[in-house]
Scaffold this motif. Structure first.
Motif, short mmCIF file in Angstrom:
data_model
loop_
_atom_site.label_atom_id
_atom_site.label_comp_id
_atom_site.label_asym_id
_atom_site.label_seq_id
_atom_site.Cartn_x
_atom_site.Cartn_y
_atom_site.Cartn_z
N GLU A 21 15.41 0.74 7.03
CA GLU A 21 15.22 1.71 5.95
C GLU A 21 14.27 1.16 4.88
O GLU A 21 13.42 1.90 4.37
N ILE A 22 14.42 -0.12 4.56
CA ILE A 22 13.53 -0.75 3.57
C ILE A 22 12.10 -0.77 4.09
O ILE A 22 11.15 -0.43 3.38
N ARG A 23 11.95 -1.14 5.35
CA ARG A 23 10.61 -1.22 5.95
C ARG A 23 9.98 0.16 6.07
O ARG A 23 8.78 0.32 5.86
N LEU A 24 10.78 1.18 6.38
CA LEU A 24 10.28 2.55 6.46
C LEU A 24 9.80 3.03 5.08
O LEU A 24 8.74 3.63 4.97
N ALA A 25 10.56 2.73 4.05
CA ALA A 25 10.16 3.11 2.69
C ALA A 25 8.85 2.42 2.30
O ALA A 25 7.97 3.03 1.68
N LYS A 26 8.71 1.15 2.67
CA LYS A 26 7.49 0.40 2.38
C LYS A 26 6.31 0.99 3.14
O LYS A 26 5.21 1.15 2.58
N LEU A 27 6.51 1.35 4.41
CA LEU A 27 5.44 1.97 5.20
C LEU A 27 4.98 3.27 4.56
O LEU A 27 3.78 3.51 4.42
N GLU A 28 5.93 4.10 4.15
CA GLU A 28 5.59 5.39 3.52
C GLU A 28 4.85 5.18 2.21
O GLU A 28 3.85 5.86 1.92
N ALA A 29 5.30 4.22 1.40
CA ALA A 29 4.63 3.93 0.13
C ALA A 29 3.22 3.40 0.36
O ALA A 29 2.27 3.83 -0.32
N ASP A 30 3.07 2.48 1.30
CA ASP A 30 1.75 1.93 1.60
C ASP A 30 0.79 3.01 2.10
O ASP A 30 -0.38 3.03 1.72
N GLN A 34 -2.84 4.50 0.14
CA GLN A 34 -4.08 4.07 0.78
C GLN A 34 -5.33 4.55 0.06
O GLN A 34 -6.25 3.77 -0.17
N ASP A 35 -5.37 5.83 -0.28
CA ASP A 35 -6.56 6.38 -0.94
C ASP A 35 -6.79 5.71 -2.29
O ASP A 35 -7.92 5.38 -2.64
N GLU A 36 -5.71 5.48 -3.02
CA GLU A 36 -5.80 4.82 -4.32
C GLU A 36 -6.29 3.37 -4.14
O GLU A 36 -7.17 2.92 -4.88
N ASN A 37 -5.73 2.67 -3.17
CA ASN A 37 -6.14 1.29 -2.91
C ASN A 37 -7.60 1.21 -2.45
O ASN A 37 -8.33 0.31 -2.87
N GLU A 38 -8.01 2.15 -1.61
CA GLU A 38 -9.39 2.16 -1.14
C GLU A 38 -10.36 2.45 -2.29
O GLU A 38 -11.42 1.84 -2.37
N ALA A 39 -9.98 3.35 -3.18
CA ALA A 39 -10.83 3.66 -4.34
C ALA A 39 -10.98 2.42 -5.23
O ALA A 39 -12.09 2.12 -5.70
N LYS A 40 -9.89 1.70 -5.46
CA LYS A 40 -9.95 0.47 -6.26
C LYS A 40 -10.84 -0.56 -5.59
O LYS A 40 -11.64 -1.23 -6.24
N PHE A 41 -10.69 -0.70 -4.26
CA PHE A 41 -11.49 -1.67 -3.53
C PHE A 41 -12.97 -1.30 -3.60
O PHE A 41 -13.82 -2.16 -3.81
N TYR A 98 -4.80 -4.93 1.17
CA TYR A 98 -3.91 -3.95 1.80
C TYR A 98 -4.39 -3.72 3.22
O TYR A 98 -5.51 -4.05 3.58
N GLU A 99 -3.50 -3.15 4.02
CA GLU A 99 -3.84 -2.87 5.41
C GLU A 99 -4.10 -1.38 5.57
O GLU A 99 -3.31 -0.56 5.11
N GLN A 100 -5.22 -1.04 6.19
CA GLN A 100 -5.55 0.36 6.45
C GLN A 100 -4.70 0.85 7.62
O GLN A 100 -4.72 0.26 8.69
N ILE A 101 -3.93 1.90 7.41
CA ILE A 101 -3.09 2.46 8.47
C ILE A 101 -3.65 3.83 8.85
O ILE A 101 -3.74 4.72 8.01
N HIS A 102 -4.04 3.97 10.11
CA HIS A 102 -4.56 5.26 10.57
C HIS A 102 -3.40 6.24 10.75
O HIS A 102 -2.27 5.84 11.02
N GLN A 103 -3.71 7.51 10.62
CA GLN A 103 -2.68 8.54 10.64
C GLN A 103 -1.84 8.51 11.92
O GLN A 103 -0.62 8.60 11.85
N HIS A 104 -2.48 8.35 13.06
CA HIS A 104 -1.71 8.35 14.31
C HIS A 104 -0.79 7.13 14.40
O HIS A 104 0.33 7.22 14.88
N SER A 105 -1.24 5.98 13.90
CA SER A 105 -0.39 4.78 13.90
C SER A 105 0.78 4.96 12.94
O SER A 105 1.90 4.57 13.24
N TYR A 106 0.49 5.53 11.78
CA TYR A 106 1.54 5.79 10.79
C TYR A 106 2.62 6.70 11.38
O TYR A 106 3.81 6.40 11.28
N ARG A 107 2.19 7.79 12.00
CA ARG A 107 3.16 8.73 12.57
C ARG A 107 4.00 8.08 13.66
O ARG A 107 5.21 8.27 13.72
#
Length: 140
Positions: A21-30, A34-41, A98-107
């Motif tokens: 559950e903790i790891r799932l919450a972290k995955l969802e938050a990350d 992503q868009d915010e982190n990419e913009a900062k980068f 941060y790690e870029q997570i593609h949509q299909h991998s995330y799902r």
């Protein structure tokens, strides 16, 4: 290749569920950040490009192996040169933290974690078997 004795792992089911559950919450938050982190980068990268350009111009007198390439089709002159220096002497290029997570991998990861949590919540077993733990270990 000799095999040693198998390790008997008995992990409480509740602990595995909580960890998933903790790891799932972290995955969802990350994933949502992503868009915010990419913009900062990208902002950091643009600032670095300006800094490295200023540094290169300031150190042009040290340039070696000057190369030019004129492109007639768009009327641009490309100037390329080398400056022999230590890595600590010029601005460091920013690195993604941060790690870029593609949509299909995330799902796929999200579905597998949710299914594992759902199944583990249905079990009456006090501990998780080694094979079950092995199947979900990559998410923990």
């Amino acid at each position: 290749m000799a095999r040693g004795k198998a390790i008997q792992v008995k992990i409480p089911t509740a602990k595995v569920i909580k960890a998933l559950e903790i790891r799932l919450a972290k995955l969802e938050a990350d994933y949502t950040k992503q868009d915010e982190n990419e913009a900062k980068f990208q902002k950091k990268l643009e600032a670095w490009k300006k800094d490295i350009g200023k540094w290169a111009i300031a150190n042009f007198s040290k340039a070696q192996d000057l190369r030019t390439n004129y492109r007639q089709w768009n009327k641009t002159l490309n100037v390329d040169f080398d400056i022999v220096v230590s890595e600590k002497d010029f601005p460091a290029e920013p690195v993604k933290d941060y790690e870029q997570i593609h949509q299909h991998s995330y799902r796929e990861m999200k579905d597998e974690m949710e299914n594992a949590i759902r199944i583990l919540k249905m079990t009456d077993e006090e501990t998780v078997s080694a094979s079950t733990y092995n199947a979900i270990a990559r998410y923990l």
